[in-house]
Design a protein around this motif. Structure first.
Motif, PDB file in Angstrom:
ATOM      1  N   ALA A  83       0.894  -1.017   0.034  1.00 27.58           N
ATOM      2  CA  ALA A  83       0.040   0.034   0.000  1.00 27.58           C
ATOM      3  C   ALA A  83       0.795   1.112   0.181  1.00 27.58           C
ATOM      4  N   VAL A  84       0.329   2.179  -0.647  1.00 24.84           N
ATOM      5  CA  VAL A  84       0.790   3.786  -0.543  1.00 24.84           C
ATOM      6  C   VAL A  84       0.054   4.388   0.040  1.00 24.84           C
ATOM      7  N   VAL A  85       0.446   4.884   1.202  1.00 23.48           N
ATOM      8  CA  VAL A  85      -0.449   6.300   1.787  1.00 23.48           C
ATOM      9  C   VAL A  85       0.073   7.526   1.690  1.00 23.48           C
ATOM     10  N   GLY A  86      -0.936   8.374   1.855  1.00 17.67           N
ATOM     11  CA  GLY A  86      -0.539   9.899   1.675  1.00 17.67           C
ATOM     12  C   GLY A  86       0.119  10.315   0.305  1.00 17.67           C
ATOM     13  N   MET A  87      -0.572   9.707  -0.586  1.00 13.57           N
ATOM     14  CA  MET A  87       0.088   9.842  -1.893  1.00 13.57           C
ATOM     15  C   MET A  87      -0.204  11.168  -2.606  1.00 13.57           C
ATOM     16  N   ARG A  88       0.918  11.992  -3.174  1.00 11.47           N
ATOM     17  CA  ARG A  88       0.621  13.297  -3.830  1.00 11.47           C
ATOM     18  C   ARG A  88       1.159  13.205  -5.223  1.00 11.47           C
ATOM     19  N   PHE A  89       0.831  14.241  -5.886  1.00 15.32           N
ATOM     20  CA  PHE A  89       1.289  14.389  -7.289  1.00 15.32           C
ATOM     21  C   PHE A  89       1.975  16.027  -7.149  1.00 15.32           C
ATOM     22  N   MET A  90       3.017  16.094  -7.796  1.00 12.84           N
ATOM     23  CA  MET A  90       3.601  17.252  -8.046  1.00 12.84           C
ATOM     24  C   MET A  90       4.120  17.586  -9.429  1.00 12.84           C
ATOM     25  N   THR A  91       3.977  18.788  -9.705  1.00 13.99           N
ATOM     26  CA  THR A  91       4.216  19.156 -11.013  1.00 13.99           C
ATOM     27  C   THR A  91       5.179  20.220 -11.540  1.00 13.99           C
ATOM     28  N   SER A  92       6.045  20.392 -12.265  1.00  7.86           N
ATOM     29  CA  SER A  92       6.831  21.520 -12.505  1.00  7.86           C
ATOM     30  C   SER A  92       7.394  21.451 -14.038  1.00  7.86           C
ATOM     31  N   ASN A  93       7.599  22.553 -14.535  1.00  8.01           N
ATOM     32  CA  ASN A  93       7.983  22.650 -15.949  1.00  8.01           C
ATOM     33  C   ASN A  93       9.616  22.636 -15.976  1.00  8.01           C
ATOM     34  N   VAL A  94      10.070  21.843 -16.941  1.00  8.91           N
ATOM     35  CA  VAL A  94      11.277  21.576 -17.036  1.00  8.91           C
ATOM     36  C   VAL A  94      11.882  22.382 -18.452  1.00  8.91           C
ATOM     37  N   GLY A  95      11.018  22.554 -19.324  1.00  6.86           N
ATOM     38  CA  GLY A  95      11.726  23.216 -20.342  1.00  6.86           C
ATOM     39  C   GLY A  95      10.426  23.699 -21.024  1.00  6.86           C
ATOM     40  N   GLN A  96      10.455  24.329 -22.233  1.00  6.18           N
ATOM     41  CA  GLN A  96       9.522  24.753 -23.033  1.00  6.18           C
ATOM     42  C   GLN A  96       8.538  23.682 -23.410  1.00  6.18           C
TER      43      GLN A  96
END
Lengths: 109, 428
Positions: free
Chosen positions: A79-92
């Motif tokens: 199991a995985v608890v407290g799952m989150r997504f994170m996103t960021s721009n790497v390049g254009q």
């Protein structure tokens, strides 16, 4: 192999955490192709949903999630608890999506 | 106001302008042929009447007759912008006059071209121009370098001259413009408009001849290649009932990338002075294949079959647009056959990318790529050879290879592309 339970909460109802394995994580940097970028550019002029990028980001989230689950499995977690997504721009026109959570072993209460 | 009114209005307003130019040119012709200045005088501006009085007119006419013999024929050679051209044929030469026009009046008279009738005393570059004007290949041939003799054959000379006439009208004369290094720039004066050509002369021998930039030429025939390419895209859409614009655009971008890469490599033999013609032809043909096919492979291999097919179609469409652009800028011409050629070539490109995507997922992508490089290399080499030695048989061979390759691949795989179930898009 039994599916890994993934939740965004800290606990899994009906289960108790018996062991913490560590942080499970999975990431991907996605880009679409030039032709789709051009079409998206036109949509940017007109307004409305940019489907090309909606699809690209949705695919990226799916891939990141699957990689995180795979990582949790490799750690011996179920199991995985407290799952989150994170996103960021790497390049254009390139985006990184990163999924992470706590890989744990749970048992039915 | 309806839009069609505008061109009609433009044409109606143009009539007096053109008539005025013709009137002045006609008066000039009458004066030159008869020696009577009175025809010309009313058409001269006030400044010209004082700068070019009857005495000067007689002096000019008599000196030309003294130098080139009696006048045999005078003809109106067309107009361009604010200029009208008149060609005066003397016994020994043809002299082209340029009349500077404004408001139906002549503001200047220039001699812009002298085409000598005598073969003697011609420089190599003049011989080339004389050959074009007089449709006499042998005039220029004697000055050709060995490579030019092989490349610029009589058949090619006639084809080039025919293209110029078809595009610009009858050739009236020429005028020297400038010299840059070994390159001589001439303005070829034709019935409808003039065209810049260059003659490269090294060591007294003609090394090259090129059409320059005649300006925009938008006759219907130049559209043939684009029409052919569009018909091919339409045919693909008609069968598949779906069009992938993003992949079409991607294919166009792939062509641009391939041109940037292949053009300098193709020029290497000329840069290092490798003179073997066959080697140059094979090199040009296979470099195009070696650059283009792997790029197409890379951009289409992991796509769905329909998407891959449209990458190739975009590649072919961009080639069609490029052909149109070249025809417009350089004044090239296209026959209805160009429509068929572009149709086949687009189908060829679409079939190769379709094959690449299919072969890649089946595990033999590399073999498919190798086969297509070979076929494309042979096709382009034959096409390059055809430019040097055109023949109907060779052209037919190229078309048959293209059609067969595209036909076999499409016949085998396009059904699979049509029936391929697309994965549901993830949108959450």
């Amino acid at each position: 192999m039994e599916d890994v339970i993934v939740v965004t909460t800290e606990e899994v109802p009906g289960y108790r955490v018996v062991e913490v394995k560590g942080i499970a994580r999975g990431g991907v940097v996605r880009a679409t192709h030039l032709g789709r970028d051009i079409i998206a550019g036109f949509r940017n002029l007109v307004g409305g949903e940019v489907r090309e990028y909606t699809e690209m980001m949705a695919e990226a989230r799916e891939i990141a999630l699957q990689r995180m689950i795979q990582h949790a499995r490799e750690m011996g977690a179920n199991a995985v608890v407290g799952m989150r997504f994170m996103t960021s721009n790497v390049g254009q026109r390139m985006a990184e999506v990163y999924a992470f959570g706590t890989a744990v072993v749970v048992e039915r209460e | 106001m309806r839009l069609w009114v505008l061109p009609v209005l433009f044409l109606l307003l143009s009539i007096p302008f053109v008539s005025a130019q013709n009137g002045a040119a006609e008066a000039f012709i009458k004066s030159m042929s008869s020696g009577d200045y009175s025809y010309l005088r009313p058409y001269l501006s006030a400044q010209m009447q004082s700068a070019f009085p009857e005495s000067k007119f007689r002096e000019l006419r008599n000196s030309l007759i003294e130098k080139y013999g009696r006048i045999t024929n005078i003809s109106y050679a067309g107009s361009e912008g604010g200029y009208a051209y008149v060609k005066v044929n003397f016994e020994k030469a043809a002299v082209t006059f340029k009349l500077v026009m404004e408001g139906g009046k002549i503001y200047g008279i220039w001699i812009v071209g002298v085409s000598r009738s005598s073969k003697s005393g011609l420089t190599p570059q003049e011989a080339m121009m004389e050959a074009l004007v007089r449709d006499n290949y042998s005039l220029a041939e004697r000055y050709f370098s060995p490579l030019m003799k092989k490349v610029f054959t009589k058949a090619l000379f006639e084809r080039t001259r025919g293209m110029i006439i078809q595009s610009c009208g009858e050739i009236r004369g020429y005028s020297f413009e400038r010299k840059e290094g070994d390159v001589y720039y001439y303005r070829l004066l034709c019935e409808k408009r003039s065209v810049t050509v260059t003659v490269t002369v090294k060591g007294g021998l003609i090394e090259g001849f090129h059409m320059g930039f005649p300006g925009f030429n938008f006759a219907l025939p130049v559209l043939y290649p684009l029409i052919g390419a569009l018909l091919a895209v339409l045919a693909l859409w008609a069968y598949l009932r779906v069009i992938k614009f993003a992949e079409l655009l991607l294919g166009m971008a792939v062509l641009l990338i391939s041109l940037v890469v292949q053009s300098p490599i193709q020029a290497i033999p000329q840069l290092v002075g490798a003179g073997n013609l066959i080697f140059q032809i094979v090199w040009a043909g296979f470099i195009a294949a070696i650059v283009q096919e792997p790029l197409k492979y890379y951009f289409s291999r992991d796509k769905g079959l329909k998407e891959a097919l449209y990458v190739g179609a975009g590649f072919g469409l961009a080639e069609g647009i490029l052909t149109l652009g070249i025809a417009i800028v350089f004044g090239g011409m296209a026959s209805p056959l160009a429509m068929l050629e572009r149709f086949l070539v687009l189908m060829f490109h679409a079939s190769t990318t379709l094959l690449f995507a299919y072969a890649y997922r089946e595990g033999w992508g590399g073999k498919a790529l190798g086969a297509m490089v070979l076929i494309h290399g042979v096709m382009d080499s034959l096409a390059a050879y055809w430019k040097v030695a055109p023949s109907l048989g060779l052209l037919a061979t190229i078309y048959i290879i293209t059609a067969l390759t595209a036909g076999i691949v499409l016949f085998t795989l396009i059904g699979k592309a049509k029936n391929e179930v697309e994965e549901a898009k993830i949108v959450w």
